[in-house]
Design an enzyme around this catalytic site. Structure first.
Site, PDB file in Angstrom:
ATOM      1  N   HIS A 267       2.817  -9.120  -2.483  1.00  0.00           N
ATOM      2  CA  HIS A 267       4.211 -10.171  -2.600  1.00  0.00           C
ATOM      3  C   HIS A 267       3.693 -11.325  -2.959  1.00  0.00           C
ATOM      4  O   HIS A 267       2.502 -11.725  -2.411  1.00  0.00           O
ATOM      5  CB  HIS A 267       4.784 -10.066  -1.397  1.00  0.00           C
TER       6      HIS A 267
ATOM      7  N   ALA B 119      -2.694   4.208   9.588  1.00  0.00           N
ATOM      8  CA  ALA B 119      -3.293   3.083   8.732  1.00  0.00           C
ATOM      9  C   ALA B 119      -3.651   1.904   9.606  1.00  0.00           C
ATOM     10  O   ALA B 119      -3.194   1.147  10.098  1.00  0.00           O
ATOM     11  CB  ALA B 119      -2.408   2.418   7.874  1.00  0.00           C
TER      12      ALA B 119
ATOM     13  N   ASN C  85       6.390   6.664  18.725  1.00  0.00           N
ATOM     14  CA  ASN C  85       7.428   7.510  18.139  1.00  0.00           C
ATOM     15  C   ASN C  85       6.788   8.447  17.039  1.00  0.00           C
ATOM     16  O   ASN C  85       7.445   9.632  17.007  1.00  0.00           O
ATOM     17  CB  ASN C  85       8.493   6.399  17.397  1.00  0.00           C
TER      18      ASN C  85
ATOM     19  N   THR D  38      -7.592  -5.170   0.952  1.00  0.00           N
ATOM     20  CA  THR D  38      -7.129  -4.552  -0.310  1.00  0.00           C
ATOM     21  C   THR D  38      -6.287  -5.189  -1.240  1.00  0.00           C
ATOM     22  O   THR D  38      -5.396  -6.438  -0.680  1.00  0.00           O
ATOM     23  CB  THR D  38      -6.400  -3.363   0.451  1.00  0.00           C
TER      24      THR D  38
ATOM     25  N   GLN E  92      -4.393  14.981  24.360  1.00  0.00           N
ATOM     26  CA  GLN E  92      -3.374  15.903  25.280  1.00  0.00           C
ATOM     27  C   GLN E  92      -2.193  16.419  24.798  1.00  0.00           C
ATOM     28  O   GLN E  92      -2.036  17.637  25.194  1.00  0.00           O
ATOM     29  CB  GLN E  92      -2.811  14.418  25.946  1.00  0.00           C
TER      30      GLN E  92
ATOM     31  N   VAL F 112       0.791  -1.090   0.344  1.00  0.00           N
ATOM     32  CA  VAL F 112       0.078  -0.031  -0.060  1.00  0.00           C
ATOM     33  C   VAL F 112       0.814   1.062  -0.173  1.00  0.00           C
ATOM     34  O   VAL F 112       0.739   2.403  -0.649  1.00  0.00           O
ATOM     35  CB  VAL F 112      -0.922  -0.038   1.226  1.00  0.00           C
TER      36      VAL F 112
ATOM     37  N   TYR G 226      -1.954  -8.227  16.142  1.00  0.00           N
ATOM     38  CA  TYR G 226      -2.432  -7.259  15.190  1.00  0.00           C
ATOM     39  C   TYR G 226      -3.615  -6.383  15.523  1.00  0.00           C
ATOM     40  O   TYR G 226      -3.551  -5.208  15.420  1.00  0.00           O
ATOM     41  CB  TYR G 226      -2.499  -8.074  13.653  1.00  0.00           C
TER      42      TYR G 226
ATOM     43  N   ASP H 112      13.645   1.445  11.127  1.00  0.00           N
ATOM     44  CA  ASP H 112      12.519   0.704  11.885  1.00  0.00           C
ATOM     45  C   ASP H 112      11.478   1.577  12.824  1.00  0.00           C
ATOM     46  O   ASP H 112      12.482   2.438  13.591  1.00  0.00           O
ATOM     47  CB  ASP H 112      13.110  -0.472  12.826  1.00  0.00           C
TER      48      ASP H 112
END
Ligand code: UGA
Length: 840
Positions: free
Chosen positions: A320, A253, A238, A314, A301, A153, A284, A197
């Protein structure tokens, strides 16, 4: 008496008749006419009587006119050094040598650099052609971060954003993302690819963040559930922290999976869901739920501007081959006419949207002001069973439909309620499922073809077992990072050591003979788990718990071990098979990486080439300067040497040597290659009477260096005088001047003879040259006047005129026509060419 000769022909007078007594005293240079000559004084005491020439000889002045004033180029003439002692000259010579060797070194260096450039085959790399992007002004162009930007995506989103003229940073850890998905942008000035990452902090100045980073296919996210949770929780924190710091809008997403196995149908955004918090999918589902919670918390906040997209199933190109989801599995199976595997009875429903629509929806949502969750999906709902038939028909496949065990917690129905999207962000899917499926079939056909081609070229052989294999049977802890290189081996090790008790995903039992692109033909008999936490598989503990990609399946009937040995061998062959499969994956990644590196190298090369060109240009300038300096110094030395020779010859009473000295000076000053070129471009070709004669060759040498010149009835000077030039011009200055000495002897003899026969000047074009040179600069009436009077004095009483010096300023040339009025009555006509010369 005498009809006054042209002024500077008068200057000749002392020369011929006191040649042996000439002493170089001062240089006079006229920059305008590029002439440097000596003014000499007469030392009669040193002049052997026989060398004193008669004034009558000057009749030959008429010949001077063969060289006209216009024939002289405006070269730069440098002042020679004052007379140097031998030691200084040696030092100077040494310096010239050093400079020359430095110049040589620089030339070599430049050549070698040029050589490197030439030898580089980078030119063969075609410069990249990028898709045309919209132009945006600074004001409307955004800087956008897409986490998971090389994924299925993410890469489509990156395409759309770039095409729309924005700057995009695609960040990915390449667990499921692939560089090849964005390789068409690599090197584009608006695009940046970052290997990172999201579990680790990342700082960048952006306006928007699309936070897509997370595996989405069930087998992928179930493979390393801890990492999946970390990615969705810590990764989201993060990104929210970054959004907060840089005041960027952030879009999460999220997924339809947050509704779990829904009890409301279709699912509106207001539905809270039905999720098993400890099921195999929970890493997940709950990961995304906590991500949504974090988004809302940061918005409340920290006033972070948030968007939440709940994405439904989707599909599309760039999935892959190992994705493991229903669309890719079914299409690949159908293309290969292998059984299409339905997990469960096939009555569960899904609503599939084409990836293009989703990317549009994400952008529409980001650019809206909707901070609450919005469903993005295609409400066209199908049962999985129907879907299998649709695929089979669209592919035109002979595949059979096979039912296998269902999955734990597999949602039984899923259909998005997209009214909110339609109302609030004016979005709805445009691509009909059938059309999207057709495009996806084409994509997979090509992928399969490419894959088969690759394997034909390079048949895969399982490599030597990885070190990790040594760990088989030992207690090894599974890393929580998505290190794909070790991924499958880790699974196998984990499988062997801990047994199968984690995943509820259907097991496949590939045999060693299974090709990496053999579709799964799994039956439902052996693998169905009723509740999480219990033994996950009905197969033996040694059977592998791998993700159910189409590449890893085989009939379950072949997997039920009949003995422990068989079980062992089955597990090993599966391990080998998976190792090969991942070798293939790694090779692909390596290839992508190389492609990227190549593109980067190309860019680097272009930059380096530019830098080198600039450096070379600099070097060239430096070299030219050095050469110029060297030449100047060489000229200076030559002139100085000529001066010495003149002095020497004076002492020895040698007419020719004196002439030679002067000639050398006249020649050396014309070495300057720049003025040489100019001269060639602008000068007429002078003709010199007798130029190929006794001394004429020297004159020719003089001229050759700066202009074309032909001798009357003779060959071109450009070709002729090289030896002469060499002997005259390049005679080592302080070394023995043997060739010249030899010549001089001959010339001396000839001169003696000439003198004896009283026809010296008639046969001396060299003398003519000097005369003409001097006369040619005599265009300034003022100078004429001064010099004339000086020369008169010199002629009358040479001994008194020991030193004659005329500064440069006196040589500003004046047109003879313009200034004829200012010529003193006594002065000769200013144009040498028209001057009658008659000396009594
Ligand atoms: O495609 C997606 O976007 C979604 O895929 C998955 O959701 P899921 O519906 O489980 O996706 P699939 O693995 O494609 O399964 C769809 C249905 O097909 C079935 N299936 C899958 C694969 C197969 O070979 N055979 C088969 O019958 C599954 O059991 C399931 O009922 C993810 O969990 C979602 O986060 C994601 O949004």
């Amino acid at each position: 008496m005498v009809v006054a000769p042209p002024p500077f022909t008068t200057l000749l007078c002392p020369s011929p008749f006191t040649l042996d007594a000439i002493r170089c005293r001062r240089w006079i240079r006229c920059e305008k006419f590029d002439v440097t000559f000596f003014l000499t004084s007469v030392d009669a005491s040193k002049a052997p009587p026989q060398h004193i020439l008669s004034h009558d000889s000057l009749r030959c002045h008429r010949l001077f006119n063969t060289v006209s004033l216009n024939d002289f180029s405006p070269n730069v003439v440098q002042k020679p050094l004052d007379s140097l002692d031998k030691a200084s000259k040696v030092e100077l010579l040494k310096r010239i040598e050093d400079l020359q060797s430095e110049v040589d070194d620089l030339k070599k260096l430049m050549k070698s650099k040029g050589g490197v450039e030439e030898s580089q085959s980078f030119q063969t790399i075609p410069s990249r052609v990028y898709p045309e992007v919209r132009f945006r002004s600074e004001r409307t162009r955004k800087r956008i971060l897409v986490t998971g930007g090389t994924g299925f995506v993410g890469s489509h989103l990156v395409d759309k954003l770039l095409l729309d003229g924005h700057e995009v940073i695609a960040l990915d850890n390449f667990f499921t993302g692939r560089r090849r998905n964005v390789e068409h942008w690599i090197g584009h000035s608006n695009f940046e690819l970052v290997h990172h990452d999201v579990v680790n902090s990342y700082f960048v100045e952006v306006d928007q963040i699309y936070h897509l980073a997370s595996p989405a296919s069930p087998p992928h996210y179930m493979y390393n559930p801890v990492k999946t949770i970390k990615t969705n929780s810590i990764g989201t924190i993060n990104m929210l922290g970054l959004a907060k710091r840089v005041k960027a809008t952030i879009l999460l997403a999220s997924t339809s999976e947050i509704y779990g196995d829904p009890e409301v149908h279709p699912q509106p955004e207001s539905y809270w869901g039905h999720v098993n918090p400890i099921g195999p999918r929970s890493c997940y589902d709950e990961g995304k739920r906590v991500a949504e919670s974090l988004m809302v918390a940061y918005a409340k906040q920290e006033q972070v501007d948030i968007r939440i997209a709940r994405i439904f199933n989707t599909f599309g190109p760039r999935m892959h081959m190992n994705d493991g989801r229903v669309v890719s599995n079914f299409i690949i199976q159908a293309i290969q006419d292998k059984p299409i595997t339905i997990y469960g009875n096939g009555t569960q429903t899904r609503s599939f949207q084409f990836v293009d629509d989703l990317a549009d929806g994400l952008i529409a949502l980001m650019n809206s002001n909707v901070t609450s969750p919005v469903n993005l999906g295609n409400p066209e709902e199908h049962t999985i069973s129907d879907f299998a038939h649709i695929i089979k028909d669209l592919v035109g496949s002979k595949s059979e439909i096979e039912h296998m065990d269902g999955q734990i917690d597999d949602p039984q129905q899923r259909k998005p309620d997209i009214r909110k999207a339609a109302e609030m962000i004016d979005w709805q899917p445009k691509v009909k499922m059938h059309d999207g499926i057709r495009k996806t079939i084409e994509y997979f056909r090509k992928e399969i073809h490419d894959e088969e081609k690759k394997r034909r070229i390079d048949p895969l052989m399982p490599g030597p077992p990885s070190k990790k294999w040594k760990g088989v049977g030992e207690d090894e802890e599974k890393d929580d990072s998505f290190d794909e290189d070790d991924e499958v081996l880790d699974v196998i090790i984990s499988q062997r050591t801990q047994g199968s008790n984690q995943s509820s995903r259907p097991i496949t039992d590939p045999s060693s003979s299974v090709s990496p692109i053999t579709p799964p033909t799994v039956t439902s008999s052996s693998r169905f788990v009723t509740s999480p936490g219990e033994t996950a598989y009905k197969t033996t503990p040694t059977s592998s718990r791998i993700r159910p990609s189409v590449f890893s399946g085989s009939r379950s009937s072949t997997t039920t071990p009949t003995s422990s040995n068989e079980s062992q061998s089955s597990a090993i062959s599966q391990g080998e098979f998976i190792a090969v499969k991942f070798q293939l994956g790694n090779a692909q990644r390596e290839k992508d990486e190389l492609k990227y590196k190549l593109a980067k190298a190309n860019e680097d090369f272009v930059a380096e080439k530019k830098r080198m060109e600039m450096e070379n240009a600099k070097l060239l300038r430096k070299m030219e300067e050095k050469i110029k300096v060297t030449e100047l110094e060489v000229n200076a030395l030559r002139m100085s040497n000529a001066s010495m020779r003149a002095e020497t010859s004076m002492a020895g009473g040698d007419l020719n040597q004196s002439m030679m000295s002067i000639s050398s000076v006249g020649s050396s000053q014309r070495i300057n290659p720049y003025s040489h070129r100019e001269a060639r471009a602008t000068q007429s070709v002078p003709r010199l009477s007798g130029g190929n004669g006794f001394h004429g060759s020297d004159i020719a040498a003089t001229f050759t260096h700066n202009q074309s010149m032909t001798m009357e009835g003779e060959m071109s000077f450009q070709d002729v005088p090289s030896q002469v030039f060499d002997s005259v011009m390049d005679t080592p200055i302080l070394e023995s001047i043997t060739p010249i000495e030899k010549k001089r002897e001959t010339w001396d003899k000839k001169l003696q003879a000439d003198l004896a026969n009283e026809h010296v000047l008639d046969i001396s074009p060299f003398s003519q040259y000097i005369l003409s040179t001097i006369s040619s600069i005599a265009v300034s009436p003022q100078v004429d006047k001064e010099l004339y009077s000086l020369l008169e004095k010199m002629i009358k009483n040479p001994l008194e005129q020991d030193i004659v010096e005329i500064g440069d300023s006196q040589f500003s040339p004046v047109s003879s026509q313009e200034d004829s009025s200012s010529i003193p009555p006594n002065s000769p006509p200013s144009s040498p060419s028209s001057a009658p010369i008659c000396i009594d």
